[in-house]
Design a protein around this motif. Sequence first.
Motif, PDB file in Angstrom:
ATOM      1  N   GLU A   1       7.330 -42.944  35.871  1.00  0.00           N
ATOM      2  CA  GLU A   1       6.686 -42.823  37.177  1.00  0.00           C
ATOM      3  C   GLU A   1       5.310 -42.168  37.025  1.00  0.00           C
TER       4      GLU A   1
ATOM      5  N   VAL B   1      18.038 -45.358  41.093  1.00  0.00           N
ATOM      6  CA  VAL B   1      18.909 -44.755  40.082  1.00  0.00           C
ATOM      7  C   VAL B   1      20.326 -44.585  40.638  1.00  0.00           C
TER       8      VAL B   1
ATOM      9  N   ASP C   1       7.668 -33.837  40.435  1.00  0.00           N
ATOM     10  CA  ASP C   1       8.433 -35.020  40.833  1.00  0.00           C
ATOM     11  C   ASP C   1       9.918 -34.746  41.022  1.00  0.00           C
TER      12      ASP C   1
ATOM     13  N   ALA D   1       8.702 -38.650  34.388  1.00  0.00           N
ATOM     14  CA  ALA D   1       7.833 -38.465  35.548  1.00  0.00           C
ATOM     15  C   ALA D   1       6.519 -37.860  35.074  1.00  0.00           C
TER      16      ALA D   1
ATOM     17  N   THR E   1      12.569 -44.042  43.282  1.00  0.00           N
ATOM     18  CA  THR E   1      13.190 -43.914  41.961  1.00  0.00           C
ATOM     19  C   THR E   1      14.609 -43.371  42.105  1.00  0.00           C
ATOM     20  N   GLN E   2      14.734 -42.300  42.881  1.00  0.00           N
ATOM     21  CA  GLN E   2      16.051 -41.695  43.076  1.00  0.00           C
ATOM     22  C   GLN E   2      17.053 -42.705  43.647  1.00  0.00           C
TER      23      GLN E   2
ATOM     24  N   LYS F   1       7.237 -42.785  45.599  1.00  0.00           N
ATOM     25  CA  LYS F   1       7.700 -43.222  44.276  1.00  0.00           C
ATOM     26  C   LYS F   1       8.969 -42.504  43.830  1.00  0.00           C
ATOM     27  N   SER F   2       8.956 -41.175  43.952  1.00  0.00           N
ATOM     28  CA  SER F   2      10.106 -40.406  43.462  1.00  0.00           C
ATOM     29  C   SER F   2      11.348 -40.688  44.301  1.00  0.00           C
TER      30      SER F   2
ATOM     31  N   ILE G   1       6.926 -47.282  37.687  1.00  0.00           N
ATOM     32  CA  ILE G   1       6.698 -47.169  39.139  1.00  0.00           C
ATOM     33  C   ILE G   1       5.403 -46.412  39.360  1.00  0.00           C
TER      34      ILE G   1
ATOM     35  N   ILE H   1      12.813 -45.276  33.492  1.00  0.00           N
ATOM     36  CA  ILE H   1      11.783 -45.417  34.512  1.00  0.00           C
ATOM     37  C   ILE H   1      10.624 -44.489  34.166  1.00  0.00           C
TER      38      ILE H   1
ATOM     39  N   ILE I   1      14.439 -40.862  33.267  1.00  0.00           N
ATOM     40  CA  ILE I   1      13.213 -40.938  34.067  1.00  0.00           C
ATOM     41  C   ILE I   1      12.131 -40.092  33.395  1.00  0.00           C
TER      42      ILE I   1
END
Lengths: 314, 131
Positions: free
Chosen positions: A147, A69, A98, A83, A65-66, A61-62, A53, A145, A81
């Motif tokens: 990031e 997930v 992040d 980051a 992502t959260q 992004k974060s 990402i 992931i 993850i």
Amino acid sequence: MEDNIDQLYADIQRGNENTIAKAISMVEDGTKDAVKLMKKVYRNIEPAYLVGISGPPGSGKSTITQSIVQLWRKENIKVAIIAIDPTSHFSGGALLGDRIRMDKISTDRGVFIRSMATRGSLGGLNSSIYDTVLIFSLAGYEYIIIETVGVGQNEIDIVKLADTTIFVTVPEAGDEIQAYKAGLMEAGDIFVVNKADRPKSEQMVLTIEQLVSFRGDKEIWKPPVLATNALQDEGITDIKKSINDHHIYLEEKDLLQKNRREVIRAQMINLMEKKLNEKFISPILKDQKFFKHIELICKKKEDPYSVVNELLSL
Amino acid sequence: MDNFIKVLIAKPGLDGHDRGAKVIARGLKEAGMEVVYTGLRQTPEQIVRSAIQEDVDVIGLSILSGAHSYLFPEIMNRLKKADHSDVAVIAGGIIPEDDHKKLKELGIKAIFQPGTPISKIVDFIENEVQK
């Protein structure tokens, strides 16, 4: 010593968080044990599905992502993850922030979040990033992931590791998007216009759709452009579905293995560059002679081309 | 082989002020450290889990709410239980001197009061990690 490595390997495989975390640090610091561990990992482990990402700072992004997930966690899928934030060229330090936006998943036992600095000392991708992916794969995480902030060549190299790359932007990015054309725009498999409740989001979606439709081959994957509002959890299921669709596409076209060969190729180049730096370039940089040459070049008594040949005995 | 110092800066409990924590985070970054900042209102569980996953050398707790005598023991206990006591824990913020002795007995290595120059904290961390 070999017993220690076997023990370490077994503890990671069992999912012991302390051990996983220590192993990642070893890899980051490039210890001898880390090399022994990774030799065994490369010979035994198939990487988990890797999602990248990327996007400008503050694009969400974060948060995205959260939310993704959280959806995977409902299906009991374990997720790791990585980051990544940039290392300062000036101080060598890094601010890794992040986790702030991943508060809701930070105590979930099926989620492992690790922040990493790029560290790439003399250019090139930090090889410990892919090694970390493999350590998480050994530990049984099904999705990983990565990031990163979407600027610079280094970040593009990082996203290239991923099986599916998501590029996140915001409606206001406007003309800025032109700048990404030759970079991340080419690397994205899924595009997300986040904060789509703001004005001009439809326009942004159209702009990106036009940009990606210029990609030559008709048969290849046509990247979806999705409008989301991550804070309200809107559009996240669409991202999850697109990741799945892209995964299936890669499998069907036999591209997953091809991508992964590319990754190994890149990793090989990284490791070779690292070795060359360690063995040849770093010692020169520390030598007093090197500074004298710089002085002489500035005084027009020498030139860099001759000096480089001399220093590397070419 | 590189050896970076990695620090977790955390704000435990119900405390909405993180200017100080951010200044420290930035200062440590400028000193060449890798600093993980986790944001406001962290539970002891979150802080300990972050410290483990990030494998930090140092945890810096910033607290202005006055709840340190409740939150710090909880954090130290959880670190012990998680077999992670080798991390150095330091603290800063508004912590009355009367409480320092008790907190140090818990294993908190240092308590920095408002006005502490960042260089002093940097020196302390560098010394502590080298041990």
